[in-house]
Design an enzyme around this catalytic site. Structure first.
Site, short mmCIF file in Angstrom:
data_model
loop_
_atom_site.label_atom_id
_atom_site.label_comp_id
_atom_site.label_asym_id
_atom_site.label_seq_id
_atom_site.Cartn_x
_atom_site.Cartn_y
_atom_site.Cartn_z
N LYS A 67 1.96 10.17 -4.71
CA LYS A 67 2.07 8.74 -5.17
C LYS A 67 0.76 8.45 -6.10
O LYS A 67 -0.19 8.68 -5.54
CB LYS A 67 2.26 8.05 -3.97
CG LYS A 67 2.62 6.57 -4.74
CD LYS A 67 2.94 5.38 -3.55
CE LYS A 67 1.87 4.98 -2.63
NZ LYS A 67 2.07 4.02 -1.47
N ARG A 110 8.24 0.93 2.39
CA ARG A 110 7.99 1.94 3.40
C ARG A 110 6.88 1.15 4.36
O ARG A 110 6.87 1.28 5.50
CB ARG A 110 7.44 3.26 2.83
CG ARG A 110 6.20 3.35 2.07
CD ARG A 110 4.83 3.34 2.81
NE ARG A 110 3.84 4.16 2.21
CZ ARG A 110 2.65 3.89 2.41
NH1 ARG A 110 2.09 2.74 3.20
NH2 ARG A 110 1.68 4.73 1.62
N GLN A 138 3.64 -7.59 -0.55
CA GLN A 138 4.21 -6.81 0.66
C GLN A 138 5.08 -7.63 1.59
O GLN A 138 5.71 -7.07 2.45
CB GLN A 138 3.11 -6.22 1.44
CG GLN A 138 2.23 -5.19 0.74
CD GLN A 138 2.91 -4.08 0.49
OE1 GLN A 138 3.99 -3.73 1.29
NE2 GLN A 138 2.45 -3.20 -0.35
N GLY A 225 -2.08 -5.92 6.76
CA GLY A 225 -2.83 -5.82 5.39
C GLY A 225 -4.27 -5.36 5.09
O GLY A 225 -4.55 -4.91 4.07
N ALA A 226 -5.09 -5.38 6.42
CA ALA A 226 -6.68 -5.20 6.02
C ALA A 226 -6.50 -3.45 6.13
O ALA A 226 -6.32 -2.49 7.00
CB ALA A 226 -7.27 -5.63 7.25
#
Length: 329
Positions: A67, A110, A138, A225-226
């Protein structure tokens, strides 16, 4: 070679499909049956940008891939995405590129699904109230994954910009109408989590977004998130008080996630406090939730295995359904 856009992927691949793919990916990773080299970061000082190359190989699927994600903040000035991404999938037997697909949507899919996998495996079966911190790119798949694996009556959405939270909640209420879950924007996150069964945070905050002392017994918490050593969306209290803590990849979390790096440096927690990887739970090597009073915590920073396994599943479904554009090179 097959070219797949976001819309192509949506035609053949659901969040449930993605959750199943991520469970397999985590099992494969924890079983040591994948090859995941360190990602390569290339700085582009001239454009104040950076390109990241994330490869992996999965022998079980005869698939490999990479990716490519770039972060070019100045793209906004010319009307282009600031974080463009593409996924390149190769045939593991021949080394030929067999597909190129939208990497931005693949990542959203994902990443939402890996939280969904953790929630499905670790959250109480009778969970009714969910909370989601963050409404960025997200957030949509995070929300859908939560309501996909648990029959939630209500999900409360919190953002630093309440107007944005309201707009997101209204949009998602329409998009996810089939789940019959009430989705509402709330301003006070600490009030929202007091009776919550599932708490998911998907922010890039450098300070905790909720008070860990308010998390009730039996809750399940997801930290999504972090992803840098400086970011810390999870309160150190919940990291310390959680009865069981699981990672997508232990090496990744302990190298990249400030949620754990910071409290470990302070001596608040140590590796002895961690239960293991979610893939080990799937393999039966590590126990998951054992009673309705345990607070479980899952942290993910992502791994290229998730991308390759999910991309391979998408490719197979696209071929079966004759979706996408074939090109000869």
């Amino acid at each position: 070679m097959l070219i797949l856009t976001k819309q192509d992927i949506k035609k053949v691949f659901t969040i449930k499909d993605a959750i199943d793919a991520d469970k397999d990916a985590l099992r494969i990773y924890s079983d040591g049956k994948s090859v995941v080299p360190l990602r390569v970061n290339i700085d582009i000082p001239k454009e104040e940008g950076q390109s990241l190359f994330m490869p992996a190989y999965v022998e079980e699927l005869d698939a490999t891939g990479i990716k490519i994600v770039s972060v070019f903040p100045k793209n906004i000035e010319i009307g282009k995405p600031s974080v463009p991404a593409q996924m390149i999938l190769l045939d593991g037997k021949t080394g030929e590129v067999i597909a190129i697909m939208d990497g931005t949507y693949l990542t959203q899919l994902r990443t939402g699904a890996v939280q969904g996998a953790a929630t499905d495996i670790l959250a109480r079966k009778d969970s009714k109230i969910g909370v989601l911190f963050g409404t960025g790119g997200q957030a949509g798949t995070q929300l859908e994954a939560m309501v996909c694996v648990r029959n939630l009556e209500e999900v409360r959405v919190i953002d630093i910009n309440n107007d944005r939270a309201k707009e997101f909640a209204n949009n998602m209420q329409q998009q996810l109408a089939e789940y019959n879950t009430k989705i509402i924007a709330v301003e006070n996150g600490n009030e929202a989590i007091k009776d919550a069964d599932i708490i998911t945070s998907v922010t890039t905050s450098r300070r905790p977004v909720f008070d860990g002392t308010l998390v009730k017994k039996g809750s399940h918490v997801n930290g999504v998130g972090a992803y840098t050593p400086q970011m810390q969306e999870l309160d150190e209290v919940i990291v310390k008080n959680a009865d069981k803590i699981y990672f997508d990849t232990k090496d990744g979390v302990l190298a990249e996630a400030g949620d754990f790096i910071i409290p470990m440096e302070k001596g608040v927690v140590s590796e002895q406090n961690f239960s293991g990887e979610l893939g080990q739970v799937i393999l039966g090597e590590v126990k998951g939730r054992e009673n309705d009073q345990e607070i479980t915590l899952f942290k993910t920073v992502g791994t290229a295995v998730l991308d390759v396994v999910t991309a391979h599943r998408i490719y197979k479904k696209a071929i079966e359904n004759n979706v996408g554009k074939h090109v000869e090179i």
